[in-house]
Design a protein around this motif. Structure first.
Motif, PDB file in Angstrom:
ATOM      1  N   ARG A   1       0.879  -1.255   0.109  1.00 43.69           N
ATOM      2  CA  ARG A   1       0.229  -0.092  -0.136  1.00 43.69           C
ATOM      3  C   ARG A   1       0.712   1.349   0.056  1.00 43.69           C
ATOM      4  NH1 ARG A   1      -4.287   0.269   4.726  1.00 43.69           N
ATOM      5  NH2 ARG A   1      -4.659   2.085   3.588  1.00 43.69           N
ATOM      6  N   SER A   2       0.489   2.265  -0.549  1.00 44.06           N
ATOM      7  CA  SER A   2       1.005   3.592  -0.372  1.00 44.06           C
ATOM      8  C   SER A   2       1.176   4.070   1.040  1.00 44.06           C
ATOM      9  CB  SER A   2       0.338   4.559  -1.254  1.00 44.06           C
ATOM     10  OG  SER A   2       0.811   5.945  -1.120  1.00 44.06           O
ATOM     11  N   LEU A   3       2.192   4.336   1.631  1.00 37.88           N
ATOM     12  CA  LEU A   3       2.316   4.890   3.055  1.00 37.88           C
ATOM     13  C   LEU A   3       2.186   6.124   3.649  1.00 37.88           C
ATOM     14  CD1 LEU A   3       5.444   2.459   3.836  1.00 37.88           C
ATOM     15  CD2 LEU A   3       3.156   1.842   3.733  1.00 37.88           C
ATOM     16  N   GLU A   4       2.334   7.076   2.588  1.00 39.34           N
ATOM     17  CA  GLU A   4       2.281   8.633   3.005  1.00 39.34           C
ATOM     18  C   GLU A   4       1.908   9.178   1.546  1.00 39.34           C
ATOM     19  OE1 GLU A   4       6.323   9.986   3.585  1.00 39.34           O
ATOM     20  OE2 GLU A   4       7.103   8.166   2.820  1.00 39.34           O
ATOM     21  N   VAL A   5       1.293  10.235   1.941  1.00 41.82           N
ATOM     22  CA  VAL A   5       0.656  11.236   0.837  1.00 41.82           C
ATOM     23  C   VAL A   5       1.744  11.788  -0.016  1.00 41.82           C
ATOM     24  CG1 VAL A   5       0.411  13.576   2.131  1.00 41.82           C
ATOM     25  CG2 VAL A   5      -1.158  12.846   0.404  1.00 41.82           C
ATOM     26  N   ASN A   6       2.767  12.062   0.251  1.00 38.03           N
ATOM     27  CA  ASN A   6       3.590  12.649  -0.700  1.00 38.03           C
ATOM     28  C   ASN A   6       4.401  11.536  -1.715  1.00 38.03           C
ATOM     29  OD1 ASN A   6       5.263  11.790   1.637  1.00 38.03           O
ATOM     30  ND2 ASN A   6       7.066  13.053   0.761  1.00 38.03           N
ATOM     31  N   ARG A   7       4.098  10.263  -1.594  1.00 33.53           N
ATOM     32  CA  ARG A   7       4.431   9.076  -2.491  1.00 33.53           C
ATOM     33  C   ARG A   7       3.339   9.170  -3.438  1.00 33.53           C
ATOM     34  NH1 ARG A   7       6.611   4.269   1.231  1.00 33.53           N
ATOM     35  NH2 ARG A   7       8.363   5.184   2.296  1.00 33.53           N
ATOM     36  N   ARG A   8       2.280   9.976  -3.474  1.00 34.92           N
ATOM     37  CA  ARG A   8       1.062   9.675  -4.615  1.00 34.92           C
ATOM     38  C   ARG A   8       1.733  10.014  -5.756  1.00 34.92           C
ATOM     39  NH1 ARG A   8      -3.852   8.854  -5.043  1.00 34.92           N
ATOM     40  NH2 ARG A   8      -5.104   9.963  -6.596  1.00 34.92           N
ATOM     41  N   ALA A   9       2.507  11.077  -5.892  1.00 33.70           N
ATOM     42  CA  ALA A   9       2.973  11.537  -7.430  1.00 33.70           C
ATOM     43  C   ALA A   9       3.827  10.481  -7.935  1.00 33.70           C
ATOM     44  CB  ALA A   9       3.708  12.677  -7.135  1.00 33.70           C
ATOM     45  N   ARG A  10       4.598   9.887  -6.846  1.00 34.30           N
ATOM     46  CA  ARG A  10       5.468   8.626  -7.325  1.00 34.30           C
ATOM     47  C   ARG A  10       4.737   7.444  -7.941  1.00 34.30           C
ATOM     48  NH1 ARG A  10       9.990   7.220  -3.048  1.00 34.30           N
ATOM     49  NH2 ARG A  10       8.293   6.189  -2.195  1.00 34.30           N
TER      50      ARG A  10
ATOM     51  N   ASP B   1       9.483  16.925  -2.904  1.00 38.08           N
ATOM     52  CA  ASP B   1       8.397  17.284  -2.583  1.00 38.08           C
ATOM     53  C   ASP B   1       8.488  18.099  -1.300  1.00 38.08           C
ATOM     54  OD1 ASP B   1       7.174  15.978  -4.351  1.00 38.08           O
ATOM     55  OD2 ASP B   1       6.615  14.072  -3.079  1.00 38.08           O
ATOM     56  N   ARG B   2       7.695  19.235  -1.112  1.00 31.60           N
ATOM     57  CA  ARG B   2       7.711  19.984  -0.021  1.00 31.60           C
ATOM     58  C   ARG B   2       6.105  20.147   0.497  1.00 31.60           C
ATOM     59  NH1 ARG B   2      11.840  25.104  -0.781  1.00 31.60           N
ATOM     60  NH2 ARG B   2      13.974  23.948  -1.369  1.00 31.60           N
ATOM     61  N   MET B   3       5.675  20.167   1.837  1.00 28.03           N
ATOM     62  CA  MET B   3       4.573  19.878   2.396  1.00 28.03           C
ATOM     63  C   MET B   3       4.461  21.050   3.342  1.00 28.03           C
ATOM     64  SD  MET B   3       3.875  15.957   2.555  1.00 28.03           S
ATOM     65  CE  MET B   3       5.306  15.595   3.636  1.00 28.03           C
ATOM     66  N   CYS B   4       3.339  21.430   3.409  1.00 29.24           N
ATOM     67  CA  CYS B   4       2.779  22.424   4.291  1.00 29.24           C
ATOM     68  C   CYS B   4       1.194  22.001   4.689  1.00 29.24           C
ATOM     69  CB  CYS B   4       3.010  23.779   4.212  1.00 29.24           C
ATOM     70  SG  CYS B   4       2.375  24.691   3.026  1.00 29.24           S
TER      71      CYS B   4
ATOM     72  N   HIS C   1       5.698  19.844  -6.010  1.00 28.44           N
ATOM     73  CA  HIS C   1       6.381  18.643  -6.257  1.00 28.44           C
ATOM     74  C   HIS C   1       7.000  19.153  -7.566  1.00 28.44           C
ATOM     75  CE1 HIS C   1       6.905  14.552  -7.750  1.00 28.44           C
ATOM     76  NE2 HIS C   1       6.493  14.615  -8.846  1.00 28.44           N
ATOM     77  N   VAL C   2       8.344  19.154  -7.476  1.00 27.19           N
ATOM     78  CA  VAL C   2       9.250  19.705  -8.405  1.00 27.19           C
ATOM     79  C   VAL C   2       9.859  18.444  -9.211  1.00 27.19           C
ATOM     80  CG1 VAL C   2      10.822  21.143  -9.532  1.00 27.19           C
ATOM     81  CG2 VAL C   2       9.624  21.694  -7.460  1.00 27.19           C
ATOM     82  N   VAL C   3       9.802  17.934 -10.746  1.00 34.20           N
ATOM     83  CA  VAL C   3      10.473  17.189 -11.196  1.00 34.20           C
ATOM     84  C   VAL C   3      11.704  17.408 -11.973  1.00 34.20           C
ATOM     85  CG1 VAL C   3      10.270  15.257 -13.005  1.00 34.20           C
ATOM     86  CG2 VAL C   3       8.365  15.663 -11.584  1.00 34.20           C
ATOM     87  N   PHE C   4      12.574  16.876 -11.848  1.00 35.64           N
ATOM     88  CA  PHE C   4      14.254  17.295 -12.535  1.00 35.64           C
ATOM     89  C   PHE C   4      14.337  16.494 -13.840  1.00 35.64           C
ATOM     90  CE2 PHE C   4      13.878  19.319  -8.302  1.00 35.64           C
ATOM     91  CZ  PHE C   4      14.549  20.716  -8.795  1.00 35.64           C
ATOM     92  N   ASP C   5      14.729  16.597 -14.824  1.00 35.32           N
ATOM     93  CA  ASP C   5      15.478  15.793 -15.704  1.00 35.32           C
ATOM     94  C   ASP C   5      16.944  15.266 -15.486  1.00 35.32           C
ATOM     95  OD1 ASP C   5      17.218  18.045 -16.476  1.00 35.32           O
ATOM     96  OD2 ASP C   5      15.990  18.187 -18.247  1.00 35.32           O
ATOM     97  N   LEU C   6      17.338  14.455 -16.291  1.00 30.57           N
ATOM     98  CA  LEU C   6      18.630  14.039 -16.084  1.00 30.57           C
ATOM     99  C   LEU C   6      19.694  14.914 -16.165  1.00 30.57           C
ATOM    100  CD1 LEU C   6      18.215  10.894 -18.753  1.00 30.57           C
ATOM    101  CD2 LEU C   6      18.209  10.877 -16.312  1.00 30.57           C
ATOM    102  N   GLN C   7      19.579  16.259 -16.571  1.00 30.85           N
ATOM    103  CA  GLN C   7      20.593  17.545 -16.649  1.00 30.85           C
ATOM    104  C   GLN C   7      20.187  18.289 -15.322  1.00 30.85           C
ATOM    105  OE1 GLN C   7      19.260  16.477 -19.867  1.00 30.85           O
ATOM    106  NE2 GLN C   7      20.856  15.305 -19.668  1.00 30.85           N
ATOM    107  N   ASP C   8      19.435  17.735 -14.431  1.00 32.63           N
ATOM    108  CA  ASP C   8      18.879  18.415 -13.282  1.00 32.63           C
ATOM    109  C   ASP C   8      18.439  19.833 -13.637  1.00 32.63           C
ATOM    110  OD1 ASP C   8      20.079  16.718 -11.450  1.00 32.63           O
ATOM    111  OD2 ASP C   8      22.220  17.737 -11.528  1.00 32.63           O
TER     112      ASP C   8
ATOM    113  N   GLU D   1       8.942  19.765 -14.438  1.00 33.22           N
ATOM    114  CA  GLU D   1       7.378  20.199 -14.140  1.00 33.22           C
ATOM    115  C   GLU D   1       7.400  20.422 -12.476  1.00 33.22           C
ATOM    116  OE1 GLU D   1       3.122  17.911 -13.598  1.00 33.22           O
ATOM    117  OE2 GLU D   1       5.044  16.614 -13.836  1.00 33.22           O
ATOM    118  N   PHE D   2       6.575  21.615 -12.562  1.00 28.97           N
ATOM    119  CA  PHE D   2       6.196  22.114 -10.870  1.00 28.97           C
ATOM    120  C   PHE D   2       4.738  21.871 -10.920  1.00 28.97           C
ATOM    121  CE2 PHE D   2       4.448  25.083  -7.993  1.00 28.97           C
ATOM    122  CZ  PHE D   2       5.107  24.890  -6.928  1.00 28.97           C
ATOM    123  N   ALA D   3       4.424  21.024  -9.748  1.00 27.97           N
ATOM    124  CA  ALA D   3       3.018  20.583  -9.496  1.00 27.97           C
ATOM    125  C   ALA D   3       2.672  21.080  -8.217  1.00 27.97           C
ATOM    126  CB  ALA D   3       2.789  19.273  -9.853  1.00 27.97           C
ATOM    127  N   GLU D   4       1.594  21.872  -7.954  1.00 29.00           N
ATOM    128  CA  GLU D   4       0.910  21.965  -6.423  1.00 29.00           C
ATOM    129  C   GLU D   4      -0.526  21.456  -6.385  1.00 29.00           C
ATOM    130  OE1 GLU D   4      -0.246  26.011  -3.775  1.00 29.00           O
ATOM    131  OE2 GLU D   4       0.735  26.227  -5.948  1.00 29.00           O
TER     132      GLU D   4
END
Length: 246
Positions: free
Chosen positions: A74-83, A187-190, A215-222, A226-229
């Protein structure tokens, strides 16, 4: 067979071994755990003992049994949802599970707010492509989320501008259209009070507390891809995390 302290009952040895695999990330949300038959053979125990170990994991909220299929993490925590969503899209080509659906409430070019511009590295051209959606299931709204992409991504991925669902998910679509691959995310949460607009979309009373995940996704070149709120209603999230003490 793994080596565990003999002081523990055998079913707990098995359960704790699998638990630690889950907490370390060796087994991830959605992964299938070994069956009763496999555990019985690997650990040289009876089927009832193997079944009891899976029951212990279920009682801890770590796994769920799916009738006629198997037992899954199961998913253990909410900030894993994007993953979890991203992994599901890679494996199945679909981003949502059965019963979930998203309504795209707006899409297109907008002037990026300061925190979005900073996350995407926008300096002179503050225009960005946004996609705002409310995800629901049979119990009502699950989350409100807005994805943002830099101008060069918007120009190369035109479906982002249309208020229609992208079956494989926006990130996989962007990867396919731009040739850039997501490498890692932060991920950063508040928590704060919901705005009037959020309260309306999530069917909340005024002043309700919501969880905000950036939630910020970085590519292979850092480079930020994508930025998602995401905004979660109070009955849809909780901080739940377990970890080994050794």
């Amino acid at each position: 067979m793994p080596q565990i302290e003999e002081a523990q009952p055998k079913y707990l040895q098995i359960a704790h071994f699998i638990r630690d695999q889950i907490l370390r990330g060796d087994l991830r949300p959605g992964d299938e755990v070994p069956s009763e038959r496999q555990l019985a053979a690997t650990w040289k125990v009876s089927r009832p003992t193997a079944a009891r170990s899976l029951e212990a994991l279920s009682h801890q909220g770590l796994v769920e049994k799916r009738q006629g299929s198997g037992t899954y993490v199961r998913s253990l925590e909410v900030n894993r949802r994007a993953r979890e969503l991203y992994g599901r899209a890679r494996q199945t080509g679909k981003i949502y599970t059965s019963g979930e659906y998203a309504v795209i409430t707006s899409a297109g070019w907008l002037e990026a707010p300061d925190h979005v511009a900073e996350a995407l590295g926008l300096v002179k051209d503050r225009r960005a492509v946004h996609r705002r959606r409310v995800t629901n299931n049979q119990d009502g709204p699950i989350t409100l989320s807005t994805s943002w992409f830099a101008p060069d991504v918007g120009q190369r991925a035109p479906k982002l501008l249309e208020p229609e669902r992208i079956q494989e998910g926006t990130l996989m679509y962007v990867e396919n259209m731009t040739g850039r691959q997501g490498s890692y995310a932060e991920d950063r949460m508040c928590a704060r009070e919901a705005t009037d607009e959020e309260s309306q979309d999530l069917q909340l009373e005024s002043g309700s507390a919501v969880l905000i995940v950036h939630h910020v996704v970085f590519d292979l070149q850092d480079r930020p891809l994508e930025f998602a709120e995401a905004t979660y209603p109070p009955h849809r999230w909780a901080f739940e995390q377990g970890y080994p003490l050794t």
